[in-house]
Motif scaffolding. Structure first.
Motif, mmCIF file in Angstrom:
data_model
loop_
_atom_site.group_PDB
_atom_site.id
_atom_site.type_symbol
_atom_site.label_atom_id
_atom_site.label_comp_id
_atom_site.label_asym_id
_atom_site.label_seq_id
_atom_site.Cartn_x
_atom_site.Cartn_y
_atom_site.Cartn_z
ATOM 1 N N SER A 123 -14.697 7.392 7.627
ATOM 2 C CA SER A 123 -13.960 8.153 7.450
ATOM 3 C C SER A 123 -12.680 8.908 8.238
ATOM 4 N N HIS A 124 -12.943 8.670 9.845
ATOM 5 C CA HIS A 124 -11.308 9.269 10.735
ATOM 6 C C HIS A 124 -10.909 7.857 10.812
ATOM 7 N N LEU A 125 -11.654 7.019 11.306
ATOM 8 C CA LEU A 125 -10.707 5.288 11.090
ATOM 9 C C LEU A 125 -9.774 4.532 9.951
ATOM 10 N N TRP A 126 -10.783 5.309 8.594
ATOM 11 C CA TRP A 126 -9.821 5.019 7.896
ATOM 12 C C TRP A 126 -8.740 6.372 7.324
ATOM 13 N N GLY A 127 -8.643 7.128 8.029
ATOM 14 C CA GLY A 127 -7.591 8.171 8.224
ATOM 15 C C GLY A 127 -6.681 8.123 8.794
#
Length: 310
Positions: A123-127
């Motif tokens: 989720s962090h890298l997606w964000g």
């Protein structure tokens, strides 16, 4: 010679940033302004290639010893020096490097349910606009190929959660009494008590830090056509960004990230189906962690376990 007395050595997406921010407030502790210097991750210059954004991250490594020691020069007399690089537990070679240079160092590890940790990592890298796969399980399936292609550790969604093997290896180089194990949920639910545990472990006064700053969580990014275009620019900007100074990179990426994060939404949680699919990958490692640490992580073995945290 200014070297750290303690390290916050693991793990990513388990509250290490929040713990770092709390510890810098303690009058008997000193942590440098540079969080995650990553000094022990290499014996020389870091790699020069990898996945989206990796080259820029590698450029931030403090890998020269004189520059690393200089980080701790401002420490007040008598203060314990420390730094937080949450990839040290995962990088097995770093265990040897740490032991050679600072064998008396105390090691602090924050661990998080490995399924939740992997999801938060994705989720962090997606964000950040760097992860191209909108489906968590499909992104996990890409991990072996990405690892083989030399993508940086932060892309190793499930491998980072193999705590049992990692801790067993660390304990070959450091006695158990030099290693403190904490849980992410304890830091979230009882920040003052958890920070006091750290202070007791380090031998400094307790009661100085009763709360921790809000966690650095990126806003949820919906999978829309517009956002896909923004993410495309961020990923491709990451391929060439290492050629430009940091201010130039920020001038390019800053407005794009503002566009990407314009929505006010919460990250999706791990679904029961995702947990059922991923938990078998971690069962042996969780059992090994319990054996090696002497502590219980039985709640992580339950399919009914549901994190309240994103």
């Amino acid at each position: 010679m200014a070297l750290p007395d303690f390290l916050v050595a693991g793990v990513p997406k388990a509250g290490t940033s929040a713990l770092h921010a709390a510890l810098v407030r303690h009058p008997q502790l000193f942590l440098p302004d540079v969080k995650e210097p990553k000094f022990f991750l290499s014996d020389g210059p870091p790699p020069t290639s990898g996945g989206p954004g990796d080259r820029q991250t590698y450029q931030e490594h403090v890998w020269r010893r004189e520059e690393y020691e200089a980080l701790f020069d401002p420490a007040p007399a008598g203060a314990l020096r420390g730094e937080a690089t949450p990839f040290y537990l995962y990088d097995l070679e770093s265990h040897k490097r740490i032991q050679r240079l600072i064998p008396k160092a105390k090691i602090i590890l924050l661990l998080r349910d490995p399924v939740d940790r992997a999801h938060s990592n994705w989720s962090h890298l997606w964000g950040a606009g760097l992860e191209s796969e909108a489906d968590f399980e499909k992104a996990v399936a890409l991990e072996p190929a990405r690892t083989a292609a030399g993508w940086a550790d932060f892309w190793h969604y499930t491998a980072l959660g193999r705590y049992g093997s990692q801790l067993r290896h660390l304990l070959k180089y450091f006695p158990r009494e030099q290693v403190l194990l904490l849980r992410y949920k304890d830091l979230r639910d009882d920040p003052g008590g958890t920070v006091d545990r750290v202070c007791e472990f380090l031998g400094v006064a307790t009661g100085h830090v009763g709360e921790i700053p809000p966690e650095n969580v990126r806003r949820y990014v919906a999978d829309t056509r517009f956002n896909a275009g923004v993410r495309f620019l961020l990923r491709n900007g990451g391929k060439i960004g290492h050629h430009f100074p940091v201010p130039v990179r920020h001038a390019f990426s800053g407005p794009l990230l503002t566009l990407l994060h314009r929505q006010h939404g919460r990250r999706p949680k791990v679904t029961p189906e995702q947990r059922a699919a991923l938990l078998p990958r971690f069962v042996e490692e969780i059992e090994l962690l319990q054996e090696v640490s002497g502590e219980s992580y039985a709640d992580w073995l339950s399919l009914d376990h549901a994190s309240n945290y994103h």
